[in-house]
Design a protein around this motif. Structure first.
Motif, PDB file in Angstrom:
ATOM      1  N   LEU A   1      -1.610   0.720  12.852  1.00  0.00           N
ATOM      2  CA  LEU A   1      -1.776  -0.142  11.329  1.00  0.00           C
ATOM      3  C   LEU A   1      -2.235   0.850  10.365  1.00  0.00           C
ATOM      4  O   LEU A   1      -1.942   0.318   8.990  1.00  0.00           O
ATOM      5  N   THR A   2      -3.295   1.511  10.618  1.00  0.00           N
ATOM      6  CA  THR A   2      -3.822   2.336   9.614  1.00  0.00           C
ATOM      7  C   THR A   2      -2.606   2.924   8.711  1.00  0.00           C
ATOM      8  O   THR A   2      -3.194   3.207   7.321  1.00  0.00           O
ATOM      9  N   PHE A   3      -1.783   3.440   9.229  1.00  0.00           N
ATOM     10  CA  PHE A   3      -0.742   4.046   8.473  1.00  0.00           C
ATOM     11  C   PHE A   3      -0.253   3.290   7.323  1.00  0.00           C
ATOM     12  O   PHE A   3       0.577   3.773   6.470  1.00  0.00           O
ATOM     13  N   ALA A   4      -0.376   1.954   7.082  1.00  0.00           N
ATOM     14  CA  ALA A   4       0.158   1.171   6.361  1.00  0.00           C
ATOM     15  C   ALA A   4      -0.343   1.541   5.015  1.00  0.00           C
ATOM     16  O   ALA A   4       0.152   1.378   3.737  1.00  0.00           O
ATOM     17  N   VAL A   5      -1.683   2.162   4.806  1.00  0.00           N
ATOM     18  CA  VAL A   5      -2.183   2.553   3.202  1.00  0.00           C
ATOM     19  C   VAL A   5      -2.207   3.993   3.251  1.00  0.00           C
ATOM     20  O   VAL A   5      -2.497   4.469   2.044  1.00  0.00           O
ATOM     21  N   VAL A   6      -1.471   4.692   4.055  1.00  0.00           N
ATOM     22  CA  VAL A   6      -1.414   6.142   3.787  1.00  0.00           C
ATOM     23  C   VAL A   6      -0.200   6.479   2.644  1.00  0.00           C
ATOM     24  O   VAL A   6       0.651   6.265   2.885  1.00  0.00           O
ATOM     25  N   PRO A   7      -0.628   6.936   1.664  1.00  0.00           N
ATOM     26  CA  PRO A   7       0.517   7.463   0.672  1.00  0.00           C
ATOM     27  C   PRO A   7       1.011   8.738   1.001  1.00  0.00           C
ATOM     28  O   PRO A   7       0.209   9.769   1.295  1.00  0.00           O
ATOM     29  N   PHE A   8       2.544   8.721   1.127  1.00  0.00           N
ATOM     30  CA  PHE A   8       2.961  10.213   1.480  1.00  0.00           C
ATOM     31  C   PHE A   8       3.767  11.135   0.326  1.00  0.00           C
ATOM     32  O   PHE A   8       3.555  12.135   0.439  1.00  0.00           O
ATOM     33  N   ALA A   9       3.663  10.469  -0.506  1.00  0.00           N
ATOM     34  CA  ALA A   9       4.260  11.155  -1.938  1.00  0.00           C
ATOM     35  C   ALA A   9       4.078  10.359  -3.029  1.00  0.00           C
ATOM     36  O   ALA A   9       3.827   8.993  -2.824  1.00  0.00           O
ATOM     37  N   PRO A  10       4.435  10.748  -4.250  1.00  0.00           N
ATOM     38  CA  PRO A  10       4.392   9.765  -5.573  1.00  0.00           C
ATOM     39  C   PRO A  10       5.412   8.888  -5.438  1.00  0.00           C
ATOM     40  O   PRO A  10       6.610   9.081  -4.760  1.00  0.00           O
ATOM     41  N   PRO A  11       5.449   7.610  -6.140  1.00  0.00           N
ATOM     42  CA  PRO A  11       6.617   6.857  -6.287  1.00  0.00           C
ATOM     43  C   PRO A  11       7.837   7.468  -6.481  1.00  0.00           C
ATOM     44  O   PRO A  11       7.871   8.474  -7.464  1.00  0.00           O
ATOM     45  N   ILE A  12       9.013   7.117  -6.057  1.00  0.00           N
ATOM     46  CA  ILE A  12      10.260   7.619  -6.350  1.00  0.00           C
ATOM     47  C   ILE A  12      11.118   6.804  -6.938  1.00  0.00           C
ATOM     48  O   ILE A  12      11.123   5.464  -6.792  1.00  0.00           O
ATOM     49  N   GLU A  13      12.210   7.041  -7.700  1.00  0.00           N
ATOM     50  CA  GLU A  13      13.206   6.376  -8.379  1.00  0.00           C
ATOM     51  C   GLU A  13      14.365   6.196  -7.459  1.00  0.00           C
ATOM     52  O   GLU A  13      14.783   7.042  -6.892  1.00  0.00           O
ATOM     53  N   LEU A  14      14.446   4.832  -7.103  1.00  0.00           N
ATOM     54  CA  LEU A  14      15.691   4.547  -6.227  1.00  0.00           C
ATOM     55  C   LEU A  14      16.560   3.385  -6.810  1.00  0.00           C
ATOM     56  O   LEU A  14      16.086   2.231  -6.936  1.00  0.00           O
ATOM     57  N   PHE A  15      17.711   3.677  -7.311  1.00  0.00           N
ATOM     58  CA  PHE A  15      18.733   2.729  -8.004  1.00  0.00           C
ATOM     59  C   PHE A  15      17.721   1.916  -9.408  1.00  0.00           C
ATOM     60  O   PHE A  15      17.838   0.932  -9.086  1.00  0.00           O
ATOM     61  N   GLY A  16      17.197   2.759  -9.923  1.00  0.00           N
ATOM     62  CA  GLY A  16      16.477   2.123 -11.050  1.00  0.00           C
ATOM     63  C   GLY A  16      15.261   1.434 -10.639  1.00  0.00           C
ATOM     64  O   GLY A  16      14.940   0.486 -11.427  1.00  0.00           O
ATOM     65  N   ARG A  17      14.672   1.725  -9.560  1.00  0.00           N
ATOM     66  CA  ARG A  17      13.586   0.933  -9.174  1.00  0.00           C
ATOM     67  C   ARG A  17      12.519   1.859  -8.729  1.00  0.00           C
ATOM     68  O   ARG A  17      12.659   2.814  -7.912  1.00  0.00           O
ATOM     69  N   GLN A  18      11.169   1.597  -9.103  1.00  0.00           N
ATOM     70  CA  GLN A  18      10.183   2.204  -8.699  1.00  0.00           C
ATOM     71  C   GLN A  18       9.701   1.873  -7.099  1.00  0.00           C
ATOM     72  O   GLN A  18       9.624   0.662  -7.039  1.00  0.00           O
ATOM     73  N   VAL A  19      10.028   2.822  -6.087  1.00  0.00           N
ATOM     74  CA  VAL A  19       9.412   2.768  -4.654  1.00  0.00           C
ATOM     75  C   VAL A  19       8.231   3.639  -4.637  1.00  0.00           C
ATOM     76  O   VAL A  19       8.407   4.610  -4.295  1.00  0.00           O
ATOM     77  N   PRO A  20       7.312   2.784  -4.239  1.00  0.00           N
ATOM     78  CA  PRO A  20       6.199   3.577  -3.843  1.00  0.00           C
ATOM     79  C   PRO A  20       6.323   4.044  -2.432  1.00  0.00           C
ATOM     80  O   PRO A  20       6.634   3.263  -1.470  1.00  0.00           O
ATOM     81  N   MET A  21       5.763   5.272  -2.258  1.00  0.00           N
ATOM     82  CA  MET A  21       5.860   5.800  -0.813  1.00  0.00           C
ATOM     83  C   MET A  21       4.769   5.570  -0.074  1.00  0.00           C
ATOM     84  O   MET A  21       3.985   6.430   0.603  1.00  0.00           O
ATOM     85  N   VAL A  22       4.298   4.266   0.203  1.00  0.00           N
ATOM     86  CA  VAL A  22       3.367   3.822   0.770  1.00  0.00           C
ATOM     87  C   VAL A  22       3.483   2.269   1.025  1.00  0.00           C
ATOM     88  O   VAL A  22       4.177   1.640   0.166  1.00  0.00           O
ATOM     89  N   VAL A  23       3.340   1.905   2.199  1.00  0.00           N
ATOM     90  CA  VAL A  23       3.660   0.514   2.500  1.00  0.00           C
ATOM     91  C   VAL A  23       3.012  -0.535   1.693  1.00  0.00           C
ATOM     92  O   VAL A  23       3.409  -1.477   1.238  1.00  0.00           O
ATOM     93  N   CYS A  24       1.730  -0.270   1.680  1.00  0.00           N
ATOM     94  CA  CYS A  24       0.963  -1.176   1.088  1.00  0.00           C
ATOM     95  C   CYS A  24      -0.276  -0.443   0.243  1.00  0.00           C
ATOM     96  O   CYS A  24      -0.997   0.077   0.926  1.00  0.00           O
ATOM     97  N   ASP A  25      -0.214  -0.135  -1.016  1.00  0.00           N
ATOM     98  CA  ASP A  25      -1.209   0.508  -1.958  1.00  0.00           C
ATOM     99  C   ASP A  25      -2.560  -0.437  -2.141  1.00  0.00           C
ATOM    100  O   ASP A  25      -2.630  -0.846  -3.168  1.00  0.00           O
ATOM    101  N   LEU A  26      -3.038  -0.553  -1.150  1.00  0.00           N
ATOM    102  CA  LEU A  26      -4.440  -1.232  -1.148  1.00  0.00           C
ATOM    103  C   LEU A  26      -5.335  -0.782  -2.068  1.00  0.00           C
ATOM    104  O   LEU A  26      -5.433   0.414  -2.092  1.00  0.00           O
ATOM    105  N   ASN A  27      -6.246  -1.407  -2.897  1.00  0.00           N
ATOM    106  CA  ASN A  27      -7.074  -0.834  -3.620  1.00  0.00           C
ATOM    107  C   ASN A  27      -8.646  -0.646  -2.822  1.00  0.00           C
ATOM    108  O   ASN A  27      -9.392  -0.251  -3.430  1.00  0.00           O
ATOM    109  N   VAL A  28      -8.243  -1.187  -1.852  1.00  0.00           N
ATOM    110  CA  VAL A  28      -9.548  -1.053  -0.925  1.00  0.00           C
ATOM    111  C   VAL A  28      -9.154  -0.056   0.527  1.00  0.00           C
ATOM    112  O   VAL A  28      -9.747  -0.463   1.461  1.00  0.00           O
TER     113      VAL A  28
END
Lengths: 176, 331
Positions: free
Chosen positions: B93-120
């Motif tokens: 479950l911990t891996f839900a907040v780990v960012p692997f890479a900066p957000p990437i463009e995919l079909f004109g959408r910003q896809v963040p490379m993290v499941v859930c960018d929690l602010n905490v």
């Protein structure tokens, strides 16, 4: 200072393990690489023959008497010329501990330890070796030795006629 | 509405990917560990199954699955069943907040490379690593065995002690990054990784993380040779394997936490960010394995002394000093 020693003792081993990681492993990878055991290696037991190709074993039972686990059994028999042999000879390798006491006890060098260590088997009954399985066509470690040339009843030479033997003593005339 | 659906699908895809990659990594970490430890001890390690022994994890899985699965008499069956899963799931479950890479463009959408960018995210990580303790506690308790219970208590004491210094070592990082979000922490390291800016925090975090993942030299929870193994004494077959897998997933998670907090996450020149991230995580994993091949196991009292009398005060001092320095720079 103690703390400095502790830190050094914690950090230095890392370098040692890293260095060892790039050394060649010393493992012998068994099925592909096999080592030749030394001549005195004690593995599968064999029955050898004398230089003339006769069985060396005289079925004296000394090996089975010496055997600490009682894995050797046999039945003695005698040929017409007076030469003794084993009617049957059986070694149960599931019990054998390869101690080599049988080979030590053998007066005729018949029973010997060979360096053949690959006799594992899943079926214990296949590890009961009969005389046919044990007998080899070679003299083993001392190829030249022939028991009946040095002792025993007159098989090779008449009684007492061997090179290092005295003639039979006439007990009737052996007076002081 | 369709935007929401696409988001859900993306999250599911990311979850599936993480799940697959993480489990494969855990399986092959076991293999890598055995090979590397073997080489350190001048052996080969497992090299029989498949080319270079690469199918060894599969062979291990078959072995574990076909082993007798023993449940002790009087064991609390439900808890006995879920305890190993708990150990693995909390780590996953911990891996839900780990960012692997900066957000990437995919079909004109910003896809963040993290499941859930929690602010905490940091708090989420700390909370889940505290929950991991439950796998140990319940496993030891449900076994209905004195040895397992004592082993569980022993492990709990260690895990909780080192969680303190781990949490305290993260505080300077949060102070320097001015955020609890893991993405912001990585972005705050664009100048220099926090490893260089605050080495004491890194060292304290590293040591507590090794203790937290129950690995040598802090593997008192195992210690099969001297004292009965511990909380997993009564476990066998795949149930034991699950504890084992959990430990290795935990190792990956904690490695990625070291990467995010101190090594600058995905940041790095030339190579694509995701490669940097994985390279750093694998380097941390290698360090864990290296440590295992090098250091002997600590005695239990030494372990507790070290945690409470050295790491926790040092971490506290580090928090104060870092805070002071940050204030001084600002003012």
């Amino acid at each position: 200072m103690n703390l400095w020693r502790d830190i050094k003792g914690t950090v230095r081993p890392f370098w040692i393990t890293l260095r060892y990681m790039f050394k060649k492993p010393v493992t012998i990878q068994y099925p592909e690489q096999k080592r030749t055991p030394s001549p005195r290696y004690r593995a599968r037991i064999v029955l050898t023959r004398d230089p003339r190709g006769e069985e060396r074993c005289v079925a004296c039972y000394l090996c089975s008497a010496a055997c600490p686990v009682d894995c050797i059994s046999m039945q003695a028999a005698e040929r017409e010329d007076g030469r003794r042999y084993a009617a049957w000879f059986r070694i149960n390798f599931t019990r054998c501990i390869f101690c080599g006491l049988c080979a030590e006890a053998c007066p005729t060098l018949a029973i010997q330890m060979s360096p053949d260590y690959e006799i594992c088997n899943r079926d214990p009954m296949k590890l009961v070796y009969e005389k046919e399985d044990l007998l080899i066509a070679d003299g083993g470690k001392d190829n030249e030795y022939d028991f009946y040339q040095h002792a025993g009843i007159g098989v090779a030479n008449p009684r007492g006629g061997n090179e290092d033997e005295y003639g039979p003593v006439d007990i009737k005339s052996n007076l002081p | 509405m369709s935007d929401f659906l696409i988001d859900v699908v993306l999250i599911l895809v990311k979850l599936g990917l993480i799940f697959g990659v993480l489990l494969t990594m855990a399986a092959y970490l076991v293999f890598a560990e055995r090979r590397i430890l073997g080489r350190m001890q001048l052996r080969h390690g497992p090299n029989r199954v498949g080319p270079f022994g690469l199918l060894q994890p599969a062979a291990d899985a078959i072995k574990l699955l076909t082993k007798e699965d023993f449940i002790p008499a009087g064991a609390d069956k439900v808890i006995f069943f879920i305890a190993p899963g708990l150990a693995a799931v909390t780590a996953l479950l911990t891996f839900a907040v780990v960012p692997f890479a900066p957000p990437i463009e995919l079909f004109g959408r910003q896809v963040p490379m993290v499941v859930c960018d929690l602010n905490v995210g940091v708090l989420y990580f700390l909370g889940l690593s505290s929950l991991a303790v439950y796998g140990v506690a319940l496993g030891g308790w449900a076994s209905n065995s004195k040895y397992a219970l004592l082993g569980a208590i022993r492990s709990l004491a260690q895990l909780i002690s080192y969680e303190l210094s781990m949490g305290l070592a993260v505080i300077p990082v949060i102070l320097m990054a001015r955020s609890f979000s893991l993405t912001d922490i990585v972005l705050a390291q664009q100048g220099a990784p926090f490893l260089l800016l605050n080495p004491p925090a890194f060292l304290i975090f590293l040591i507590s993380v090794v203790a937290e993942s129950k690995r040598i030299p802090f593997d008192i929870p195992e210690a099969e040779n001297e004292i009965v193994a511990g909380f997993h004494t009564e476990y066998s077959g795949m149930r034991f394997g699950l504890f084992f897998v959990g430990e290795y997933i935990n190792m990956v998670i904690l490695s990625s936490m070291i990467t995010v907090f101190f090594l600058g996450g995905w940041l790095g020149p030339v190579l694509p960010p995701i490669v940097w991230f994985f390279a750093k995580v694998l380097a941390c994993c290698f360090f864990f394995i290296w440590t295992r091949g090098t250091l002997p196991r600590l005695r239990y009292d030494q372990l507790m002394h070290f945690g409470w009398k050295v790491l926790v005060p040092l971490a506290l001092l580090n928090v104060i000093v870092t805070g002071g320095v940050l204030l001084w720079i600002k003012g």
